[in-house]
Design an enzyme around this catalytic site. Structure first.
Site, mmCIF file in Angstrom:
data_model
loop_
_atom_site.group_PDB
_atom_site.id
_atom_site.type_symbol
_atom_site.label_atom_id
_atom_site.label_comp_id
_atom_site.label_asym_id
_atom_site.label_seq_id
_atom_site.Cartn_x
_atom_site.Cartn_y
_atom_site.Cartn_z
ATOM 1 N N GLN A 99 28.680 35.413 67.613
ATOM 2 C CA GLN A 99 29.867 35.146 66.815
ATOM 3 C C GLN A 99 30.197 36.291 65.849
ATOM 4 O OE1 GLN A 99 29.144 31.345 64.930
ATOM 5 N NE2 GLN A 99 29.274 30.225 66.859
ATOM 6 N N HIS A 126 27.277 31.951 62.920
ATOM 7 C CA HIS A 126 27.643 31.476 61.578
ATOM 8 C C HIS A 126 27.656 32.586 60.522
ATOM 9 C CE1 HIS A 126 26.541 26.983 62.474
ATOM 10 N NE2 HIS A 126 27.230 27.558 63.464
ATOM 11 N N GLU A 182 35.330 20.185 58.368
ATOM 12 C CA GLU A 182 35.813 19.834 57.038
ATOM 13 C C GLU A 182 36.971 20.699 56.556
ATOM 14 O OE1 GLU A 182 31.427 18.512 55.205
ATOM 15 O OE2 GLU A 182 32.588 20.119 54.265
ATOM 16 N N TYR A 225 28.972 21.582 48.216
ATOM 17 C CA TYR A 225 29.667 20.860 49.286
ATOM 18 C C TYR A 225 28.727 20.240 50.318
ATOM 19 C CZ TYR A 225 33.788 22.219 46.916
ATOM 20 O OH TYR A 225 34.739 22.328 45.932
ATOM 21 N N TYR A 230 23.806 18.765 67.922
ATOM 22 C CA TYR A 230 24.355 18.824 69.275
ATOM 23 C C TYR A 230 23.522 17.990 70.247
ATOM 24 C CZ TYR A 230 27.240 22.567 67.413
ATOM 25 O OH TYR A 230 28.131 23.296 66.665
#
Length: 416
Positions: A132, A193, A289, A299, A310
């Protein structure tokens, strides 16, 4: 080549003529949506999400998920400006109406309003584009018209999220005096991430999102004030912590931290009226979110989440509400994979004004959220028939929305 996409009766035969999609004229209007018919035409409908959730978790308040659908009444159209980008990740409007676009493999390009792509701009530092990672979000200095400074996020070799800045040369061909101003340490040998969005607030401070790098061993760092992972940070143009940051002076805390407890925040936007910071965040299996980010707030990830692993197992203790941990303003289960986003501030389509538009990756659409008094009151899904992973959305100087997709397209969405 420019194409206009029209979703009316022609959608019935669209599957028969895929070779014509780049040259067919199609119109998108408020009646062309996958949303069920409204009981009161033109107003609200049943929730746009009809698939079952992954969990039986209960929302903390009414309207936190599966809010009633809405339909745009104004006729609008979507045009494919270009389909020649390579994994675009971030887009920002330049003062002359062109766009600066990052491509994940490590290239920065200028795209004209007609879809012409520049050669790659030189001077971009090497990126780690595995998984990513890559060249990610970008933004312009508030004084770009005079100083031509650009700021961007990227996964730096050595495996961490980094923020850099550089001056766009007068001929638009190079970044000059490039400097890495912030690194979200510790580094971690993973490819997931990174977070990756950057945006300036109204005070001229830079806000940047960092991911917690996904793995079980790094997740707890989202809750640690001594780590740069899983955070929103607030720094100045030189990468230094902003005076007055909420964790400044706390023993062991990093002074650049603005909020904590994030998983993989891939969208940041400033509300055009209030100036508040809003954020989109990838959940696990469920639990995507939307948050209104406040200084010093936690948060919750990975302590609380509306998603599951998963594998189907619970995350941690399997709790989704806890005192002291902030609830999302809105969440999705199942996920839509929200990425880049923007608030619409133009008068071209008045009913969209101050609505939040979010690119959805796995959802393959653009989310429109109607927000009133910091609560979501309606949801719409745009361009659902395009089968594109929408990575980022911005507003152009002409009042149109522009969106890039992982498949390389740049869309213009405007009043018809």
């Amino acid at each position: 080549m420019i194409s206009i996409l029209k979703f009316k009766s022609i959608i019935l035969i669209a599957g028969l003529i895929p070779v014509l999609i780049s040259c067919s004229e199609k119109k998108v209007s408020s009646t062309d949506s996958s949303t069920p018919e409204a009981s009161t035409p033109g107003l609200t409908t049943s929730p746009v999400e009809t698939n079952p959730p992954n969990t039986k978790y209960k929302p903390a308040f009414e309207g936190q998920t599966r809010i009633n659908g809405v339909k745009t009444k104004t006729a609008y159209k979507a045009t494919v400006i270009t389909s020649s980008l390579a994994n675009p990740w971030g887009i920002v409007s330049l003062p002359d109406g062109r766009f600066l676009v990052t491509e994940k493999p490590g290239r920065l390009r200028i795209v004209s309003s007609a879809g012409t792509l520049s050669e790659p701009i030189s001077g971009v530092p090497k990126v780690n584009a595995s998984g990513q990672g890559g060249l990610l979000g970008l933004c312009l200095d508030p004084d770009f018209a005079s100083n031509r400074m650009v700021y961007w996020s990227f996964s730096e070799p050595g495996n961490l999220t980094a923020i850099a800045k550089g001056r766009l040369s007068a001929d638009d061909r190079a970044l000059e005096n490039v400097t890495v101003i912030y690194r979200a340490t510790p580094a971690y040998e993973g490819s997931l991430h990174y977070g990756g969005r950057v945006i300036f607030d109204r005070s001229g401070n830079l806000l940047a999102s960092t991911g917690e790098r996904s793995d079980l061993e790094t997740r707890p760092q989202s809750q640690s004030v001594s780590s740069g992972l899983g955070k929103i940070v607030r720094i100045n143009k030189d990468g230094q912590p902003v005076s007055g940051n909420p964790f400044m002076g706390q023993a062991g805390a990093r002074p650049e931290l603005y909020s904590i407890g994030h998983r993989n925040p891939q969208g940041l936007a400033i509300h055009p009226v209030t100036g508040d910071l809003w954020e989109s965040e990838h959940g696990p299996r469920g639990g995507d979110e939307i948050n209104r980010v406040e200084a010093g707030a936690n948060y919750g990830w990975p302590t609380i989440t509306y998603g599951i692993e998963y594998s189907g197992e619970r995350v941690g203790e399997g709790i989704y509400q806890k005192e002291g941990l902030v609830q999302p303003v809105y969440y999705w289960d199942p996920v839509v994979s929200p990425s880049g986003m923007t608030f619409y501030s133009s008068d071209r389509i008045p009913e969209w004004r101050n609505n939040l538009f979010i690119g959805a990756l796995s959802g393959m659409h653009i989310v429109r959220l109607v927000i009133e008094n910091n609560k979501v009151t309606g949801e719409e899904r745009l361009l659902t028939g395009e089968n594109q992973r929408f990575r980022d959305v911005t507003q152009g100087l002409d009042g149109a929305l522009y969106a890039v997709t992982d498949q390389g397209r740049l869309y213009k969405i405007e009043k018809e």
